[in-house]
Design a protein around this motif. Structure first.
Motif, PDB file in Angstrom:
ATOM      1  N   LEU A   1      17.738  -8.017  -6.828  1.00  0.00           N
ATOM      2  CA  LEU A   1      18.455  -8.031  -5.550  1.00  0.00           C
ATOM      3  C   LEU A   1      19.240  -9.319  -5.318  1.00  0.00           C
ATOM      4  CD1 LEU A   1      15.766  -6.525  -3.131  1.00  0.00           C
ATOM      5  CD2 LEU A   1      17.944  -5.476  -3.760  1.00  0.00           C
ATOM      6  N   ALA A   2      18.938 -10.364  -6.088  1.00  0.00           N
ATOM      7  CA  ALA A   2      19.578 -11.673  -5.886  1.00  0.00           C
ATOM      8  C   ALA A   2      21.099 -11.555  -5.941  1.00  0.00           C
ATOM      9  CB  ALA A   2      19.084 -12.658  -6.940  1.00  0.00           C
ATOM     10  N   LYS A   3      21.748 -12.249  -5.039  1.00  0.00           N
ATOM     11  CA  LYS A   3      23.217 -12.308  -4.971  1.00  0.00           C
ATOM     12  C   LYS A   3      23.860 -10.948  -4.712  1.00  0.00           C
ATOM     13  CE  LYS A   3      23.510 -16.365  -7.974  1.00  0.00           C
ATOM     14  NZ  LYS A   3      24.090 -16.956  -9.207  1.00  0.00           N
ATOM     15  N   THR A   4      23.129 -10.061  -4.035  1.00  0.00           N
ATOM     16  CA  THR A   4      23.703  -8.779  -3.618  1.00  0.00           C
ATOM     17  C   THR A   4      23.574  -8.658  -2.103  1.00  0.00           C
ATOM     18  OG1 THR A   4      21.698  -7.405  -3.635  1.00  0.00           O
ATOM     19  CG2 THR A   4      22.828  -7.745  -5.752  1.00  0.00           C
ATOM     20  N   SER A   5      24.266  -7.697  -1.531  1.00  0.00           N
ATOM     21  CA  SER A   5      24.149  -7.418  -0.094  1.00  0.00           C
ATOM     22  C   SER A   5      23.303  -6.178   0.151  1.00  0.00           C
ATOM     23  CB  SER A   5      25.552  -7.216   0.501  1.00  0.00           C
ATOM     24  OG  SER A   5      26.343  -8.366   0.333  1.00  0.00           O
ATOM     25  N   ILE A   6      22.450  -5.846  -0.826  1.00  0.00           N
ATOM     26  CA  ILE A   6      21.631  -4.634  -0.745  1.00  0.00           C
ATOM     27  C   ILE A   6      20.390  -4.870   0.107  1.00  0.00           C
ATOM     28  CG2 ILE A   6      20.296  -2.950  -2.067  1.00  0.00           C
ATOM     29  CD1 ILE A   6      22.123  -3.647  -4.470  1.00  0.00           C
ATOM     30  N   LYS A   7      20.150  -3.935   1.035  1.00  0.00           N
ATOM     31  CA  LYS A   7      18.942  -3.965   1.852  1.00  0.00           C
ATOM     32  C   LYS A   7      18.083  -2.751   1.482  1.00  0.00           C
ATOM     33  CE  LYS A   7      20.773  -7.359   4.254  1.00  0.00           C
ATOM     34  NZ  LYS A   7      20.290  -8.751   4.061  1.00  0.00           N
ATOM     35  N   ILE A   8      16.757  -2.901   1.599  1.00  0.00           N
ATOM     36  CA  ILE A   8      15.848  -1.795   1.282  1.00  0.00           C
ATOM     37  C   ILE A   8      15.075  -1.379   2.533  1.00  0.00           C
ATOM     38  CG2 ILE A   8      13.820  -1.060  -0.046  1.00  0.00           C
ATOM     39  CD1 ILE A   8      14.704  -2.882  -2.286  1.00  0.00           C
ATOM     40  N   ILE A   9      15.085  -0.088   2.796  1.00  0.00           N
ATOM     41  CA  ILE A   9      14.240   0.496   3.845  1.00  0.00           C
ATOM     42  C   ILE A   9      13.221   1.382   3.139  1.00  0.00           C
ATOM     43  CG2 ILE A   9      14.120   2.071   5.812  1.00  0.00           C
ATOM     44  CD1 ILE A   9      16.992   1.315   6.494  1.00  0.00           C
ATOM     45  N   THR A  10      11.940   1.157   3.414  1.00  0.00           N
ATOM     46  CA  THR A  10      10.890   2.001   2.832  1.00  0.00           C
ATOM     47  C   THR A  10      10.312   2.903   3.911  1.00  0.00           C
ATOM     48  OG1 THR A  10      10.268   0.462   1.073  1.00  0.00           O
ATOM     49  CG2 THR A  10       8.607   2.037   1.778  1.00  0.00           C
ATOM     50  N   VAL A  11      10.232   4.186   3.602  1.00  0.00           N
ATOM     51  CA  VAL A  11       9.626   5.159   4.503  1.00  0.00           C
ATOM     52  C   VAL A  11       8.375   5.679   3.804  1.00  0.00           C
ATOM     53  CG1 VAL A  11       9.972   7.278   5.805  1.00  0.00           C
ATOM     54  CG2 VAL A  11      11.937   5.793   5.313  1.00  0.00           C
ATOM     55  N   MET A  12       7.210   5.240   4.286  1.00  0.00           N
ATOM     56  CA  MET A  12       5.942   5.597   3.651  1.00  0.00           C
ATOM     57  C   MET A  12       5.288   6.758   4.411  1.00  0.00           C
ATOM     58  SD  MET A  12       3.831   5.111   1.202  1.00  0.00           S
ATOM     59  CE  MET A  12       4.489   3.594   0.503  1.00  0.00           C
ATOM     60  N   ILE A  13       5.031   7.843   3.684  1.00  0.00           N
ATOM     61  CA  ILE A  13       4.440   9.031   4.291  1.00  0.00           C
ATOM     62  C   ILE A  13       2.933   9.059   3.983  1.00  0.00           C
ATOM     63  CG2 ILE A  13       4.452  11.551   4.368  1.00  0.00           C
ATOM     64  CD1 ILE A  13       7.360  11.489   3.511  1.00  0.00           C
ATOM     65  N   ASN A  14       2.141   8.836   4.985  1.00  0.00           N
ATOM     66  CA  ASN A  14       0.671   8.901   4.845  1.00  0.00           C
ATOM     67  C   ASN A  14       0.144   8.024   3.704  1.00  0.00           C
ATOM     68  OD1 ASN A  14       0.796  10.811   6.892  1.00  0.00           O
ATOM     69  ND2 ASN A  14       0.709  12.557   5.484  1.00  0.00           N
ATOM     70  N   GLY A  15       0.610   6.817   3.640  1.00  0.00           N
ATOM     71  CA  GLY A  15       0.147   5.925   2.585  1.00  0.00           C
ATOM     72  C   GLY A  15       0.465   4.477   2.939  1.00  0.00           C
ATOM     73  N   TYR A  16       0.224   3.578   1.980  1.00  0.00           N
ATOM     74  CA  TYR A  16       0.503   2.157   2.207  1.00  0.00           C
ATOM     75  C   TYR A  16       0.832   1.512   0.860  1.00  0.00           C
ATOM     76  CZ  TYR A  16       0.026  -2.731   3.578  1.00  0.00           C
ATOM     77  OH  TYR A  16       0.266  -4.060   3.802  1.00  0.00           O
ATOM     78  N   ASN A  17       1.843   0.637   0.857  1.00  0.00           N
ATOM     79  CA  ASN A  17       2.235  -0.058  -0.364  1.00  0.00           C
ATOM     80  C   ASN A  17       2.615  -1.489  -0.014  1.00  0.00           C
ATOM     81  OD1 ASN A  17       3.918  -1.030  -2.630  1.00  0.00           O
ATOM     82  ND2 ASN A  17       3.639   1.052  -3.406  1.00  0.00           N
ATOM     83  N   GLU A  18       1.726  -2.409  -0.330  1.00  0.00           N
ATOM     84  CA  GLU A  18       1.906  -3.820   0.036  1.00  0.00           C
ATOM     85  C   GLU A  18       3.159  -4.400  -0.608  1.00  0.00           C
ATOM     86  OE1 GLU A  18       1.258  -7.345   1.958  1.00  0.00           O
ATOM     87  OE2 GLU A  18       0.143  -5.467   2.233  1.00  0.00           O
ATOM     88  N   GLY A  19       3.372  -4.078  -1.890  1.00  0.00           N
ATOM     89  CA  GLY A  19       4.541  -4.617  -2.586  1.00  0.00           C
ATOM     90  C   GLY A  19       5.844  -4.162  -1.962  1.00  0.00           C
ATOM     91  N   LEU A  20       5.937  -2.866  -1.662  1.00  0.00           N
ATOM     92  CA  LEU A  20       7.148  -2.338  -1.034  1.00  0.00           C
ATOM     93  C   LEU A  20       7.370  -2.974   0.345  1.00  0.00           C
ATOM     94  CD1 LEU A  20       7.176   1.517  -1.758  1.00  0.00           C
ATOM     95  CD2 LEU A  20       8.808  -0.195  -2.547  1.00  0.00           C
ATOM     96  N   LYS A  21       6.297  -3.203   1.043  1.00  0.00           N
ATOM     97  CA  LYS A  21       6.409  -3.803   2.376  1.00  0.00           C
ATOM     98  C   LYS A  21       7.028  -5.191   2.292  1.00  0.00           C
ATOM     99  CE  LYS A  21       3.790  -4.435   6.646  1.00  0.00           C
ATOM    100  NZ  LYS A  21       2.478  -4.232   7.315  1.00  0.00           N
ATOM    101  N   LYS A  22       6.669  -5.949   1.246  1.00  0.00           N
ATOM    102  CA  LYS A  22       7.164  -7.325   1.118  1.00  0.00           C
ATOM    103  C   LYS A  22       8.644  -7.389   0.731  1.00  0.00           C
ATOM    104  CE  LYS A  22       2.729  -9.529   0.080  1.00  0.00           C
ATOM    105  NZ  LYS A  22       1.896 -10.230  -0.941  1.00  0.00           N
ATOM    106  N   ILE A  23       9.105  -6.416  -0.070  1.00  0.00           N
ATOM    107  CA  ILE A  23      10.505  -6.500  -0.525  1.00  0.00           C
ATOM    108  C   ILE A  23      11.456  -5.665   0.354  1.00  0.00           C
ATOM    109  CG2 ILE A  23      10.007  -7.070  -2.922  1.00  0.00           C
ATOM    110  CD1 ILE A  23      11.019  -3.558  -2.148  1.00  0.00           C
ATOM    111  N   SER A  24      10.904  -4.998   1.380  1.00  0.00           N
ATOM    112  CA  SER A  24      11.743  -4.151   2.232  1.00  0.00           C
ATOM    113  C   SER A  24      12.212  -4.896   3.472  1.00  0.00           C
ATOM    114  CB  SER A  24      10.978  -2.895   2.661  1.00  0.00           C
ATOM    115  OG  SER A  24      10.647  -2.099   1.542  1.00  0.00           O
ATOM    116  N   GLU A  25      13.466  -4.680   3.822  1.00  0.00           N
ATOM    117  CA  GLU A  25      14.005  -5.219   5.065  1.00  0.00           C
ATOM    118  C   GLU A  25      13.317  -4.537   6.253  1.00  0.00           C
ATOM    119  OE1 GLU A  25      16.920  -7.856   6.872  1.00  0.00           O
ATOM    120  OE2 GLU A  25      16.315  -7.538   4.781  1.00  0.00           O
ATOM    121  N   LYS A  26      12.988  -3.256   6.067  1.00  0.00           N
ATOM    122  CA  LYS A  26      12.290  -2.485   7.089  1.00  0.00           C
ATOM    123  C   LYS A  26      11.296  -1.574   6.398  1.00  0.00           C
ATOM    124  CE  LYS A  26      12.063  -1.545  11.543  1.00  0.00           C
ATOM    125  NZ  LYS A  26      11.844  -2.560  12.596  1.00  0.00           N
TER     126      LYS A  26
END
Length: 428
Positions: A382-407
């Motif tokens: 993601l470095a040097k890009t304007s890309i944002k990540i939104i994670t939509v978690m359905i009935n679960g949890y993901n710590e890694g995704l939470k840390k790298i997601s803008e939302k």
């Protein structure tokens, strides 16, 4: 010669459109061609084609109306009687509100009507041979009901794929679009939950304009997108509508000149949708795929590109064309495994390698997986890009995704939950 006598000469049941004109004849053949492989046989082959063409112009044109004179063909007389009562119905008025001067909708209805009427005619011939005139009204009634159901499915699909390219221009040519639209609407009948997905998606789309502002911006050079061919009358130049009747109807067949469109400089929405086995549960599947389709419409409203990939234990093919996107979202089945990191890294590469790499783009990951992700790998990509990540978690949890997601969202599988996600996505 009296106009009605001319029409009776070739057995058309409508007045106002000359069936000897090139417009009528070409439309009649277009309907048959778009209908694809169809065994039009028996004594009433030509009458079936004429019935479909008459139906097209009744739906499309303000000039067409049903003749009050008896048709010399027993079959077409039965059709005429049914049409005469049908055009007075509320059902016809309601449908014509969006078929009038809309070539695609009118054509789709007439094709489905021809198919349904041909099927009814075959059944009747098997019972009574070529003496279907007596029961033509009943056949037409059944064909109308069947074709209305098919057309409603096609109309819902049409609504999803409307204005698919930023600026309102369609991809490909209209002929292929109609063929594919009818084919997909027929295949939908055998796909589990397809109706629910489309109904839910279109309900969300109907609500979206209430809270979504169109983001418009000229290119840095201030240029416009130029002219193009279209059959959508809302997009044509005013001078194109002020034409003699013959020229106007000719342009219905070959296209009008469309308005200039502003070149826009938004980025993209890139949707990654988990299709692992657990995501195939009814509620998860209907909600997630409806949301993916609503995001597709949101991309058009915001004039952004739209990329779509399914993923399971690997990322699958990326789709950018409207038909491919809708077709795959509705029909692709689940499989095993989940590799979220693989899918995200592929999406980042796709955006970097595209012409929009320097614009703001949003990757939306919809999953129920708890697969581990390497935060450093994704952060580096993601470095040097304007890309944002939104994670939509359905009935679960993901710590890694939470840390790298803008939302990071915990999905609520309701209409309001979907609208909350769309409201967040439109702000990115």
């Amino acid at each position: 010669m009296d106009q009605d006598l001319i029409f009776r000469k070739i057995n058309s049941n409508i007045i106002g459109i000359n069936p000897e004109s090139n417009v009528y004849k070409t439309t009649r053949e277009r309907i048959v061609r778009y209908a694809g492989r169809m065994d039009l046989t028996g004594e009433f082959k030509e009458d079936l084609k004429t019935s479909a063409a008459d139906m097209y112009f009744l739906y499309y044109s303000n000039l067409a109306y049903v003749s009050s004179n008896e048709n010399k063909s027993p079959f077409l007389e039965g059709v005429r009687k049914k049409l005469a009562s049908y055009v007075q119905s509320d059902e016809f008025s309601k449908f014509r509100a969006y078929s009038k001067l809309n070539d695609r909708v009118s054509m789709i209805y007439s094709i489905n009507f021809l198919k349904a009427l041909n099927e009814e005619s075959k059944k009747e011939r098997q019972k009574n041979g070529d003496s279907t005139g007596k029961s033509a009204s009943e056949m037409v009634d059944r064909a109308m009901k069947e074709s209305m159901q098919r057309t409603e499915k096609a109309r819902q699909l049409e609504k999803l794929m409307r204005n698919e390219i930023p600026g309102g221009r369609r991809s490909g040519n209209d002929d292929t679009d109609i063929d594919r639209l009818i084919d997909l609407s027929e295949r939908m009948m055998s796909v589990q939950n397809a109706d629910k997905i489309i109904t839910t998606a279109n309900k969300l789309i109907d609500i979206m304009p209430k809270f979504t502002r169109k983001m418009r911006a000229r290119s840095t050079s201030g240029e416009l997108g130029g002219y193009y061919k279209t059959r959508n009358l809302s997009n044509v130049l005013s001078r194109e509508l002020a034409m003699p009747d013959e020229v106007f109807y000719s342009k219905i067949l070959y296209g009008f000149t469309g308005k200039e469109k502003v070149i826009l400089n938004e980025g993209a929405y890139y949707v990654l949708l988990d299709k692992s086995g657990s995501m195939y549960e009814a509620d998860k599947m209907v909600w997630s795929r409806s949301v993916a389709l609503a995001l597709f419409r949101l991309s058009a409203i915001k004039h952004r590109k739209y990329f779509f990939r399914f993923f399971d234990n690997k990322p699958h093919e990326m789709y950018t064309r409207p038909y491919d996107i809708v077709n795959n979202i509705l029909t692709v089945e689940a499989s095993k495994g989940t590799c979220i990191e693989c899918a995200i890294l592929r999406a980042i590469d796709d955006i970097k390698n595209s012409k929009i790499h320097d614009l703001t783009s949003t990757i939306i990951v919809i999953t129920d997986g708890e697969d581990k992700v390497n935060i450093m790998n994704i952060a580096s990509a993601l470095a040097k890009t304007s890309i944002k990540i939104i994670t939509v978690m359905i009935n679960g949890y993901n710590e890694g995704l939470k840390k790298i997601s803008e939302k990071y969202l915990n999905a609520v599988l309701t209409e309001q939950g979907a609208l909350n996600l769309l409201n967040i996505a439109k702000s990115f």
